[in-house]
Scaffold this motif. Sequence first.
Motif, PDB file in Angstrom:
ATOM      1  N   PRO A   1       2.501 -29.076  11.599  1.00  0.00           N
ATOM      2  CA  PRO A   1       1.425 -29.941  12.089  1.00  0.00           C
ATOM      3  C   PRO A   1       1.075 -29.677  13.552  1.00  0.00           C
ATOM      4  O   PRO A   1      -0.086 -29.790  13.934  1.00  0.00           O
ATOM      5  CB  PRO A   1       1.974 -31.342  11.918  1.00  0.00           C
ATOM      6  CG  PRO A   1       2.987 -31.218  10.847  1.00  0.00           C
ATOM      7  CD  PRO A   1       3.572 -29.853  11.026  1.00  0.00           C
ATOM      8  N   LEU A   2       2.045 -29.294  14.364  1.00  0.00           N
ATOM      9  CA  LEU A   2       1.774 -28.974  15.758  1.00  0.00           C
ATOM     10  C   LEU A   2       0.879 -27.748  15.852  1.00  0.00           C
ATOM     11  O   LEU A   2      -0.063 -27.718  16.635  1.00  0.00           O
ATOM     12  CB  LEU A   2       3.079 -28.742  16.515  1.00  0.00           C
ATOM     13  CG  LEU A   2       2.942 -28.355  17.984  1.00  0.00           C
ATOM     14  CD1 LEU A   2       2.267 -29.476  18.764  1.00  0.00           C
ATOM     15  CD2 LEU A   2       4.294 -28.029  18.567  1.00  0.00           C
ATOM     16  N   LEU A   3       1.141 -26.751  15.035  1.00  0.00           N
ATOM     17  CA  LEU A   3       0.317 -25.547  15.026  1.00  0.00           C
ATOM     18  C   LEU A   3      -1.109 -25.869  14.594  1.00  0.00           C
ATOM     19  O   LEU A   3      -2.074 -25.372  15.178  1.00  0.00           O
ATOM     20  CB  LEU A   3       0.927 -24.498  14.098  1.00  0.00           C
ATOM     21  CG  LEU A   3       0.154 -23.188  13.966  1.00  0.00           C
ATOM     22  CD1 LEU A   3       0.125 -22.451  15.289  1.00  0.00           C
ATOM     23  CD2 LEU A   3       0.776 -22.323  12.892  1.00  0.00           C
ATOM     24  N   LYS A   4      -1.259 -26.735  13.600  1.00  0.00           N
ATOM     25  CA  LYS A   4      -2.597 -27.123  13.152  1.00  0.00           C
ATOM     26  C   LYS A   4      -3.343 -27.886  14.241  1.00  0.00           C
ATOM     27  O   LYS A   4      -4.539 -27.686  14.441  1.00  0.00           O
ATOM     28  CB  LYS A   4      -2.508 -27.967  11.885  1.00  0.00           C
ATOM     29  CG  LYS A   4      -2.100 -27.180  10.676  1.00  0.00           C
ATOM     30  CD  LYS A   4      -2.035 -28.064   9.452  1.00  0.00           C
ATOM     31  CE  LYS A   4      -1.559 -27.287   8.245  1.00  0.00           C
ATOM     32  NZ  LYS A   4      -1.455 -28.125   7.054  1.00  0.00           N
ATOM     33  N   LEU A   5      -2.646 -28.744  14.952  1.00  0.00           N
ATOM     34  CA  LEU A   5      -3.262 -29.501  16.033  1.00  0.00           C
ATOM     35  C   LEU A   5      -3.703 -28.573  17.163  1.00  0.00           C
ATOM     36  O   LEU A   5      -4.810 -28.697  17.690  1.00  0.00           O
ATOM     37  CB  LEU A   5      -2.284 -30.549  16.556  1.00  0.00           C
ATOM     38  CG  LEU A   5      -2.756 -31.393  17.727  1.00  0.00           C
ATOM     39  CD1 LEU A   5      -3.922 -32.274  17.305  1.00  0.00           C
ATOM     40  CD2 LEU A   5      -1.617 -32.232  18.242  1.00  0.00           C
ATOM     41  N   GLN A   6      -2.843 -27.627  17.520  1.00  0.00           N
ATOM     42  CA  GLN A   6      -3.186 -26.695  18.581  1.00  0.00           C
ATOM     43  C   GLN A   6      -4.357 -25.809  18.180  1.00  0.00           C
ATOM     44  O   GLN A   6      -5.230 -25.504  18.993  1.00  0.00           O
ATOM     45  CB  GLN A   6      -1.968 -25.844  18.936  1.00  0.00           C
ATOM     46  CG  GLN A   6      -0.885 -26.619  19.624  1.00  0.00           C
ATOM     47  CD  GLN A   6       0.399 -25.836  19.782  1.00  0.00           C
ATOM     48  OE1 GLN A   6       0.578 -24.784  19.176  1.00  0.00           O
ATOM     49  NE2 GLN A   6       1.295 -26.342  20.613  1.00  0.00           N
ATOM     50  N   ALA A   7      -4.386 -25.377  16.907  1.00  0.00           N
ATOM     51  CA  ALA A   7      -5.491 -24.551  16.426  1.00  0.00           C
ATOM     52  C   ALA A   7      -6.795 -25.337  16.438  1.00  0.00           C
ATOM     53  O   ALA A   7      -7.850 -24.802  16.799  1.00  0.00           O
ATOM     54  CB  ALA A   7      -5.181 -24.040  15.024  1.00  0.00           C
TER      55      ALA A   7
ATOM     56  N   SER B   1     -13.025 -19.356  15.154  1.00  0.00           N
ATOM     57  CA  SER B   1     -12.742 -19.867  13.813  1.00  0.00           C
ATOM     58  C   SER B   1     -11.328 -20.443  13.752  1.00  0.00           C
ATOM     59  O   SER B   1     -10.471 -20.136  14.587  1.00  0.00           O
ATOM     60  CB  SER B   1     -12.899 -18.756  12.787  1.00  0.00           C
ATOM     61  OG  SER B   1     -11.877 -17.793  12.955  1.00  0.00           O
ATOM     62  N   LEU B   2     -11.092 -21.256  12.737  1.00  0.00           N
ATOM     63  CA  LEU B   2      -9.780 -21.874  12.573  1.00  0.00           C
ATOM     64  C   LEU B   2      -8.719 -20.824  12.259  1.00  0.00           C
ATOM     65  O   LEU B   2      -7.582 -20.927  12.724  1.00  0.00           O
ATOM     66  CB  LEU B   2      -9.828 -22.933  11.479  1.00  0.00           C
ATOM     67  CG  LEU B   2      -8.568 -23.755  11.269  1.00  0.00           C
ATOM     68  CD1 LEU B   2      -8.235 -24.551  12.533  1.00  0.00           C
ATOM     69  CD2 LEU B   2      -8.717 -24.694  10.095  1.00  0.00           C
TER      70      LEU B   2
ATOM     71  N   ALA C   1      -2.956 -19.616  18.672  1.00  0.00           N
ATOM     72  CA  ALA C   1      -2.397 -20.863  19.212  1.00  0.00           C
ATOM     73  C   ALA C   1      -0.952 -20.736  19.702  1.00  0.00           C
ATOM     74  O   ALA C   1      -0.658 -21.197  20.807  1.00  0.00           O
ATOM     75  CB  ALA C   1      -2.516 -21.978  18.178  1.00  0.00           C
ATOM     76  N   PRO C   2      -0.031 -20.108  18.949  1.00  0.00           N
ATOM     77  CA  PRO C   2       1.337 -20.004  19.488  1.00  0.00           C
ATOM     78  C   PRO C   2       1.409 -19.164  20.766  1.00  0.00           C
ATOM     79  O   PRO C   2       2.216 -19.438  21.642  1.00  0.00           O
ATOM     80  CB  PRO C   2       2.117 -19.324  18.359  1.00  0.00           C
ATOM     81  CG  PRO C   2       1.327 -19.574  17.141  1.00  0.00           C
ATOM     82  CD  PRO C   2      -0.096 -19.641  17.562  1.00  0.00           C
ATOM     83  N   LEU C   3       0.552 -18.171  20.888  1.00  0.00           N
ATOM     84  CA  LEU C   3       0.555 -17.349  22.097  1.00  0.00           C
ATOM     85  C   LEU C   3      -0.046 -18.116  23.283  1.00  0.00           C
ATOM     86  O   LEU C   3       0.445 -18.041  24.393  1.00  0.00           O
ATOM     87  CB  LEU C   3      -0.245 -16.071  21.851  1.00  0.00           C
ATOM     88  CG  LEU C   3       0.278 -15.168  20.752  1.00  0.00           C
ATOM     89  CD1 LEU C   3      -0.701 -14.038  20.487  1.00  0.00           C
ATOM     90  CD2 LEU C   3       1.642 -14.623  21.095  1.00  0.00           C
ATOM     91  N   PHE C   4      -1.111 -18.843  23.018  1.00  0.00           N
ATOM     92  CA  PHE C   4      -1.809 -19.573  24.062  1.00  0.00           C
ATOM     93  C   PHE C   4      -0.990 -20.754  24.577  1.00  0.00           C
ATOM     94  O   PHE C   4      -0.941 -21.009  25.777  1.00  0.00           O
ATOM     95  CB  PHE C   4      -3.154 -20.052  23.530  1.00  0.00           C
ATOM     96  CG  PHE C   4      -4.019 -20.700  24.565  1.00  0.00           C
ATOM     97  CD1 PHE C   4      -4.674 -19.934  25.504  1.00  0.00           C
ATOM     98  CD2 PHE C   4      -4.174 -22.073  24.598  1.00  0.00           C
ATOM     99  CE1 PHE C   4      -5.479 -20.534  26.469  1.00  0.00           C
ATOM    100  CE2 PHE C   4      -4.953 -22.688  25.548  1.00  0.00           C
ATOM    101  CZ  PHE C   4      -5.624 -21.904  26.493  1.00  0.00           C
ATOM    102  N   HIS C   5      -0.312 -21.459  23.684  1.00  0.00           N
ATOM    103  CA  HIS C   5       0.439 -22.660  24.069  1.00  0.00           C
ATOM    104  C   HIS C   5       1.908 -22.375  24.390  1.00  0.00           C
ATOM    105  O   HIS C   5       2.652 -23.292  24.677  1.00  0.00           O
ATOM    106  CB  HIS C   5       0.347 -23.716  22.961  1.00  0.00           C
ATOM    107  CG  HIS C   5      -1.012 -24.310  22.849  1.00  0.00           C
ATOM    108  ND1 HIS C   5      -1.491 -25.246  23.732  1.00  0.00           N
ATOM    109  CD2 HIS C   5      -2.018 -24.104  21.955  1.00  0.00           C
ATOM    110  CE1 HIS C   5      -2.717 -25.593  23.393  1.00  0.00           C
ATOM    111  NE2 HIS C   5      -3.064 -24.910  22.325  1.00  0.00           N
TER     112      HIS C   5
END
Length: 61
Positions: A29-35, A45-46, A53-57
């Motif tokens: 869910p954290l990955l979906k929220l960050q995306a 795009s999603l 997202a994992p690289l950016f955050h």
Amino acid sequence: MAEKEKGRQEGSPIPNDGVWRDAAESKAPLLKLQAARLTRRCAISLAMASIVAPLFHGDAV
């Protein structure tokens, strides 16, 4: 007054009996929220946002 867990005078560590560990399911869910945040901020795009997202955050493994 009861002794608090933080302030033990003899210096023994606080037991981890009641602490729950993070599971792999809790990170999805954290990955979906960050995306979703990236799609709004960067207009991508999603699918691309879920990859970046994992690289950016900073959650890259």
